[in-house]
Each structure stands twice: as C-alpha cells, then as structure tokens.
Design an enzyme around this catalytic site. Sequence first.
Site, short mmCIF file in Angstrom:
data_model
loop_
_atom_site.label_atom_id
_atom_site.label_comp_id
_atom_site.label_asym_id
_atom_site.label_seq_id
_atom_site.Cartn_x
_atom_site.Cartn_y
_atom_site.Cartn_z
N ASN A 88 130.39 -5.16 32.27
CA ASN A 88 128.96 -5.33 32.39
C ASN A 88 128.27 -4.81 31.12
O ASN A 88 128.93 -4.29 30.21
CB ASN A 88 128.44 -4.61 33.64
CG ASN A 88 127.25 -5.31 34.26
OD1 ASN A 88 126.37 -5.80 33.56
ND2 ASN A 88 127.24 -5.36 35.58
N HIS A 118 136.92 16.34 20.33
CA HIS A 118 137.01 17.28 19.21
C HIS A 118 137.81 18.49 19.65
O HIS A 118 137.98 18.75 20.85
CB HIS A 118 135.62 17.68 18.72
CG HIS A 118 134.95 16.57 17.97
ND1 HIS A 118 135.24 16.28 16.66
CD2 HIS A 118 134.04 15.66 18.37
CE1 HIS A 118 134.53 15.25 16.28
NE2 HIS A 118 133.79 14.83 17.30
N ALA A 161 129.65 5.22 41.24
CA ALA A 161 128.63 5.29 40.20
C ALA A 161 128.33 6.74 39.81
O ALA A 161 128.35 7.64 40.65
CB ALA A 161 127.36 4.60 40.67
N LYS A 181 136.41 13.31 42.51
CA LYS A 181 137.41 13.75 43.48
C LYS A 181 137.65 12.62 44.48
O LYS A 181 136.73 11.85 44.81
CB LYS A 181 136.91 14.99 44.22
CG LYS A 181 136.78 16.22 43.33
CD LYS A 181 136.40 17.43 44.13
CE LYS A 181 136.24 18.71 43.38
NZ LYS A 181 136.44 18.83 42.03
#
Length: 186
Positions: A88, A118, A161, A181
């Site tokens: 999307n 990093h 989401a 989870k």
Amino acid sequence: MSAENLLDRVQYREILKEDEIFKEIHELKAHNEPKLAQLSMQYHPADEVRAILSGVIGQKIADSVTISLPFYSDFGSHIRLGEDIFLNQNVTFVDLGGITLEDHVLIGPGCRLISVNHLLEPEKRLGLQLKPILIKENAWLGANVTVLPGVTIGKNAVVGADSTVTKDVPDNAVVVGSPAKVIKTI
C-alpha cells in the site's frame, strides 16, 4: 561491485564508518537514489513502477505485484519480492540488511521495514548493524506497522495496525502492540 555480493558481506555484522565497505554502500546508494526519487515523486502506471523498481533491485518484479505510490527506500538493492504481493502507499523499506517478501504478502499503508540499526556504544554510534527481515508467505501487516532488524514474520501471520515488531512472529499468529505480542493463532 554487485549488490548481491555486498549483501553477503554486510549481513549480521557491525560496519564502522571507517571501514572500506562503508564507502561501497554509499556508492551503490548514490547510484540508486535518482531512480528511487523518480519512482515516488511523480505518477507512474503500474507496469512502469515495477520496471523502475526492477532496475533498482536487479530482479524482475512479477506482474502480479502491486506497489502503490509513494514507495520509499533508502538503498533499494537488497529487496526481494515474490509474487502476488500488495504494497500500500507510503511504505518505507530500509533494506541495506536485506528485506524479503515471499508470495501473497500484504503490506498496509505507512508500514516501515527497517533492516539497519546504529550501534549502541557512543564511540561507534555512526556505525551500522545489519540484519535481514523476512516476511513469509501470506502474511499481512496492517497500517503503520514497524518491523525491526532481524525479524521474521511467519507464514499466514497477521500484525495489527500500529504495532512494532521486535522479535520473530510464529506462523499463523496474530500479534498486536508495541512491542507486538501474540494474542491468538489462526
């Protein structure tokens, strides 16, 4: 210098700014940037989107793959796409460490797949740690999901989401939250 050879040499290791390979990474990145900018800064029909991105990743993208624009990548060459994939709009791939999407994967709007981190130590902070991301067959990432370096999303898994995935997701699992989870299996 080939992107595939570079991927083999950078995965699962620390790269310091002073390392010679750091220069190679930035040369290939600079080579891809104009194509990636062209891809997301103007409209392109679907076949042209696939052709431009194919030129960046060095792999023919199947006609069954749909990529909604804009699509963002900071590197581009370490992306591998299966068939019948849907990306999307506003998806970002930070792919220097490698990102692979198997067949029938759905990626929701605003998702971020990040294969680079990093280094934690302050004196090495400008260095990089690279770990690949694998999204297995028929997985679905909902809107605004973030997948962090080294994560595998299992076959048929669903990521809700706004979730942040920090560790592997089993096959057939539904995960939500930050960190994500397992809430059920399907």
